[in-house]
Design a protein around this motif. Structure first.
Motif, PDB file in Angstrom:
ATOM      1  N   THR A  63       0.857  -1.147   0.104  1.00  0.00           N
ATOM      2  CA  THR A  63       0.005   0.027   0.092  1.00  0.00           C
ATOM      3  C   THR A  63       0.795   1.337  -0.048  1.00  0.00           C
ATOM      4  N   GLN A  64       1.993   1.157   0.153  1.00  0.00           N
ATOM      5  CA  GLN A  64       3.093   2.371   0.441  1.00  0.00           C
ATOM      6  C   GLN A  64       2.476   3.225   1.226  1.00  0.00           C
ATOM      7  N   THR A  65       1.756   2.858   2.449  1.00  0.00           N
ATOM      8  CA  THR A  65       1.077   3.565   3.434  1.00  0.00           C
ATOM      9  C   THR A  65       1.588   3.083   4.814  1.00  0.00           C
ATOM     10  N   ILE A  66       1.844   3.786   5.722  1.00  0.00           N
ATOM     11  CA  ILE A  66       1.974   3.443   7.194  1.00  0.00           C
ATOM     12  C   ILE A  66       1.123   3.738   7.934  1.00  0.00           C
ATOM     13  N   GLY A  67       0.511   2.893   8.856  1.00  0.00           N
ATOM     14  CA  GLY A  67      -0.568   3.306   9.747  1.00  0.00           C
ATOM     15  C   GLY A  67      -0.137   3.781  11.090  1.00  0.00           C
ATOM     16  N   VAL A  68      -0.561   4.959  11.509  1.00  0.00           N
ATOM     17  CA  VAL A  68      -0.210   5.533  12.850  1.00  0.00           C
ATOM     18  C   VAL A  68      -1.365   5.550  13.757  1.00  0.00           C
ATOM     19  N   VAL A  69      -1.264   4.753  14.757  1.00  0.00           N
ATOM     20  CA  VAL A  69      -2.373   4.629  15.706  1.00  0.00           C
ATOM     21  C   VAL A  69      -2.002   5.360  16.952  1.00  0.00           C
ATOM     22  N   LEU A  70      -2.612   6.319  17.163  1.00  0.00           N
ATOM     23  CA  LEU A  70      -2.310   7.058  18.407  1.00  0.00           C
ATOM     24  C   LEU A  70      -3.544   7.293  19.618  1.00  0.00           C
ATOM     25  N   PRO A  71      -3.087   7.322  20.754  1.00  0.00           N
ATOM     26  CA  PRO A  71      -4.171   7.580  21.867  1.00  0.00           C
ATOM     27  C   PRO A  71      -5.001   8.847  21.608  1.00  0.00           C
ATOM     28  N   ASP A  72      -4.186   9.819  20.776  1.00  0.00           N
ATOM     29  CA  ASP A  72      -5.148  11.081  20.973  1.00  0.00           C
ATOM     30  C   ASP A  72      -4.038  12.078  19.678  1.00  0.00           C
ATOM     31  N   PHE A 121      -1.398   2.898  27.656  1.00  0.00           N
ATOM     32  CA  PHE A 121      -2.117   2.317  28.800  1.00  0.00           C
ATOM     33  C   PHE A 121      -1.609   0.994  29.372  1.00  0.00           C
ATOM     34  N   VAL A 122      -1.289   0.952  30.548  1.00  0.00           N
ATOM     35  CA  VAL A 122      -0.711  -0.215  31.175  1.00  0.00           C
ATOM     36  C   VAL A 122      -1.820  -1.326  31.177  1.00  0.00           C
ATOM     37  N   ALA A 123      -3.043  -0.912  31.505  1.00  0.00           N
ATOM     38  CA  ALA A 123      -4.133  -2.047  31.489  1.00  0.00           C
ATOM     39  C   ALA A 123      -4.427  -2.562  29.924  1.00  0.00           C
ATOM     40  N   GLY A 124      -4.906  -3.505  29.545  1.00  0.00           N
ATOM     41  CA  GLY A 124      -5.401  -3.993  28.308  1.00  0.00           C
ATOM     42  C   GLY A 124      -4.176  -3.997  27.505  1.00  0.00           C
ATOM     43  N   ASP A 149      -2.537   4.367  35.071  1.00  0.00           N
ATOM     44  CA  ASP A 149      -2.514   3.576  33.743  1.00  0.00           C
ATOM     45  C   ASP A 149      -1.740   3.973  32.635  1.00  0.00           C
ATOM     46  N   ASN A 150      -0.824   4.668  33.147  1.00  0.00           N
ATOM     47  CA  ASN A 150       0.133   5.330  31.891  1.00  0.00           C
ATOM     48  C   ASN A 150       1.432   4.612  32.174  1.00  0.00           C
ATOM     49  N   PHE A 151       2.157   4.093  31.229  1.00  0.00           N
ATOM     50  CA  PHE A 151       3.485   3.538  31.185  1.00  0.00           C
ATOM     51  C   PHE A 151       4.609   4.518  31.509  1.00  0.00           C
ATOM     52  N   ASP A 152       4.837   5.587  31.052  1.00  0.00           N
ATOM     53  CA  ASP A 152       5.731   6.703  31.263  1.00  0.00           C
ATOM     54  C   ASP A 152       5.518   6.908  32.738  1.00  0.00           C
ATOM     55  N   ALA A 153       4.237   7.302  33.217  1.00  0.00           N
ATOM     56  CA  ALA A 153       4.006   7.750  34.639  1.00  0.00           C
ATOM     57  C   ALA A 153       4.816   6.747  35.521  1.00  0.00           C
ATOM     58  N   ARG A 210      12.489   9.663  52.358  1.00  0.00           N
ATOM     59  CA  ARG A 210      11.483   9.055  52.133  1.00  0.00           C
ATOM     60  C   ARG A 210      10.551   9.266  50.855  1.00  0.00           C
ATOM     61  N   PRO A 211      10.089   8.628  50.228  1.00  0.00           N
ATOM     62  CA  PRO A 211       9.146   8.991  49.093  1.00  0.00           C
ATOM     63  C   PRO A 211       8.266   9.937  49.397  1.00  0.00           C
ATOM     64  N   TRP A 212       7.922  10.848  48.772  1.00  0.00           N
ATOM     65  CA  TRP A 212       6.587  11.787  49.081  1.00  0.00           C
ATOM     66  C   TRP A 212       5.969  11.908  47.811  1.00  0.00           C
ATOM     67  N   ILE A 213       4.878  11.160  47.744  1.00  0.00           N
ATOM     68  CA  ILE A 213       4.420  11.225  46.308  1.00  0.00           C
ATOM     69  C   ILE A 213       2.859  11.645  46.376  1.00  0.00           C
ATOM     70  N   VAL A 214       2.370  12.469  45.525  1.00  0.00           N
ATOM     71  CA  VAL A 214       1.160  13.125  45.487  1.00  0.00           C
ATOM     72  C   VAL A 214       0.623  12.812  44.129  1.00  0.00           C
ATOM     73  N   GLN A 215      -0.607  12.385  43.934  1.00  0.00           N
ATOM     74  CA  GLN A 215      -1.331  11.833  42.723  1.00  0.00           C
ATOM     75  C   GLN A 215      -1.631  12.882  41.947  1.00  0.00           C
ATOM     76  N   GLY A 216      -1.194  12.830  40.540  1.00  0.00           N
ATOM     77  CA  GLY A 216      -1.433  13.785  39.407  1.00  0.00           C
ATOM     78  C   GLY A 216      -2.089  13.015  38.333  1.00  0.00           C
ATOM     79  N   ASP A 217      -2.515  13.362  37.384  1.00  0.00           N
ATOM     80  CA  ASP A 217      -2.768  12.807  36.058  1.00  0.00           C
ATOM     81  C   ASP A 217      -2.286  13.472  34.706  1.00  0.00           C
ATOM     82  N   PHE A 218      -1.351  14.032  34.908  1.00  0.00           N
ATOM     83  CA  PHE A 218      -0.413  14.671  33.663  1.00  0.00           C
ATOM     84  C   PHE A 218      -1.253  15.989  33.130  1.00  0.00           C
TER      85      PHE A 218
END
Lengths: 336, 336
Positions: free
Chosen positions: A60-69, A125-128, A187-191, A210-218
């Motif tokens: 097809t001379q075409t490459i598919g790029v499938v992205l989350p967003d 996504f880590v899950a799935g 659920d994010n790999f890089d995170a 001591r680790p001191w962690i606050v949850q965020g979501d990017f």
DNA sequence: CTGAAAGCGCTTACAG
DNA sequence: CTGAAAGCGCTTACAG
């Protein structure tokens, strides 16, 4: 109706087979015939019908790029890197986003059948990740992009782990002891990798810290909330956010509270988005060459085309680089 | 080899014609047969071969997007807007950039033959617009995007002219008299329109005011150079840059020279890129809804599919909105 | 409601 | 070096 290979053949007084060969640059065409065919094709503004060509040639001379967003700087840089390589090889790009919806990922992948020769897939996504195999055809060469490791597929990842360790080390080196971490979505790999790097460096590099962690979501909002939360009780010496967007949100929270960076508190992010250099104070961060991530992924895919039987290469890690700006300037107590 | 319609037909004990009809939701299929076919297709993970389908149906379910470049925020926002609409209609997107190279535009367009049902084309080069017809097939529905008017094709444009007039008016209203304009590249449609808007508003709205134009090329570097040049002799009251990127370059030049904005000199841009709100002082600019530009272009194209014979709609202008930030605050002399 | 067959526009062995 | 023919995997009149 548009002009087909038959029209060219008739006009050039040859068979369609010869037209096909001449146009595709095969050797076994008499020079004068080739010239005539090319001339006629040009005059008729003939352009081969892509679907027909790929149906019979199975390419097809075409490459598919499938992205989350398809959102923002990351996407744009990634596409630029992929496009540069695609272009150099005369390949087209079919873009598909599953809009952060892991369930739709499978559908997006399946829809690529018969449209592309290979796939670049970003599935952070880590899950799935297990279900991925369901939608991935073994016949379709695929390279994973910033989606973690895989036993079957080549994968290119930003070296988030090493980057997070280096950043934690940098903050320690600049005299910060109590370093809080604003984590990315669970659920994010890089995170995950960044959190792991922070933890490990702290454990090995700072006895008793001591680790001191606050949850965020990017998101910027979550960084802002985390920043406010960190100002609530005893304050850290520095804050390390898992990405720049959250670091910026955090910075705004500090500004609003009259807390000065870096004098009162150090701050660092990850990604080196363009904004990071423009805010005041400039944000210390890890530079990620996103275009190169994309370019390298496509080059790896082309490598698979050339050597389908070769064992998949080891996971590649794209190195990141510390960019020390003002926000992590050494603490006064240390420079004294 | 992957599974084809024949495999499904054999397994379901029907002809390929029936499989095709069942899968495409045609009415003339017995309910139990349809169910059986669907079940088999699902079990076999059958996915129709796209090239085959589009060769026989003469539809590709794909929209081609031909852009001058794949760079930055504009591209990313545009894609987001286009993608949202494409997705809602089950369409795929084939992306192609001609990398700012007008000559390659024709090749990019021709390569779309047989791959797409319609085209979204952005061709902001003033020159070479005549040659466009050469590469554009009359059989291929096409919508022009921010590329000026056309007699044959529907076109959507950012209303740069009205925006530039409104901005010039705003600067006059906030007490600035001598307003310099940093122009965009000469071969760019938007650059022309913005310059024209500035000129016209000045001519009509400020008796005796003389246009004061410095050439730029939409890059930050050119804005920086223009900013320095404007500081050389007699200074303007305000500078209106044809885009935000140049305005930012100009702002940095002013900062370096110790010239304060807006106290010493007012500043305004165009586009409302994300950075504009974050710099200090915040940059006054015209907001452009780029995603909507893309979305609307695709909707217009779908409109053409539905009514191919309808006369092309009048050129649509996407309205822009003034965002007054600190950089254009009223001059002290006026507020006194 | 269903199937056999033609056809979409190419490429590619197979002969010559 | 060239052509006739088969075939890629579908869709769609045409019959029945």
């Amino acid at each position: 109706m548009s002009v087909t290979i038959k029209d060219v053949a008739r006009e050039a007084n040859v068979s369609v087979a010869t037209v096909s060969r001449a146009l595709n640059g095969h050797e076994n065409v008499a020079e004068d015939v080739r010239k005539r065919v090319l001339e006629v094709a040009d005059r008729l503004r003939y352009s081969p019908h892509h679907a027909a060509r790929s149906l019979s040639s199975r390419r097809t001379q075409t490459i598919g790029v499938v992205l989350p967003d398809l959102y923002g700087e990351f996407f744009s840089e990634l596409m630029r890197g992929i496009d540069a390589v695609a272009r150099a090889h005369g390949l087209h790009l079919l873009i598909s986003s599953y809009h952060g919806n892991p369930e739709e990922q499978g559908a997006a992948l399946r829809a690529m059948r018969g449209r592309v020769d290979g796939l670049l897939l970003m599935s952070p996504f880590v899950a799935g990740r297990e279900d991925l195999g369901e939608s991935l055809s073994p016949a379709m060469p695929t390279v994973l992009l910033n989606s973690g490791r895989s036993d079957e597929l080549p994968a290119i990842n930003v070296d988030s782990y090493a980057g997070a360790r280096a950043m934690t080390r940098h903050l320690l080196d600049t005299g910060h002891r109590r370093i809080a971490f604003i984590a990315g979505p669970d659920d994010n790999f890089d995170a995950h990798e960044r959190l792991r790097g922070y933890r490990d460096e702290l454990a090995e590099g700072a006895a008793g810290a001591r680790p001191w962690i606050v949850q965020g979501d990017f998101t910027e909002a979550s960084g802002h909330a985390a920043g406010r939360a960190l100002l609530g009780g005893e304050r850290p010496d520095a804050v390390f956010a898992a990405n720049d967007t959250m670091a910026l949100g955090c910075l705004f929270a500090f500004n609003q509270a009259g807390v000065r960076v870096p004098a009162d508190i150090g701050l660092a992010g990850f990604d080196d988005i363009p904004l990071s250099r423009y805010v005041h104070p400039g944000l210390t961060t890890m530079r990620v060459d996103i275009a190169e991530l994309g370019g390298r992924a496509l080059r790896t895919l082309l490598e698979r085309f050339a050597h389908p039987a070769a064992p998949p290469p080891a996971d590649a890690r794209l190195p990141v680089a510390l960019v020390a700006r003002e926000s992590s300037r050494s603490r006064p107590i240390d420079t004294a």
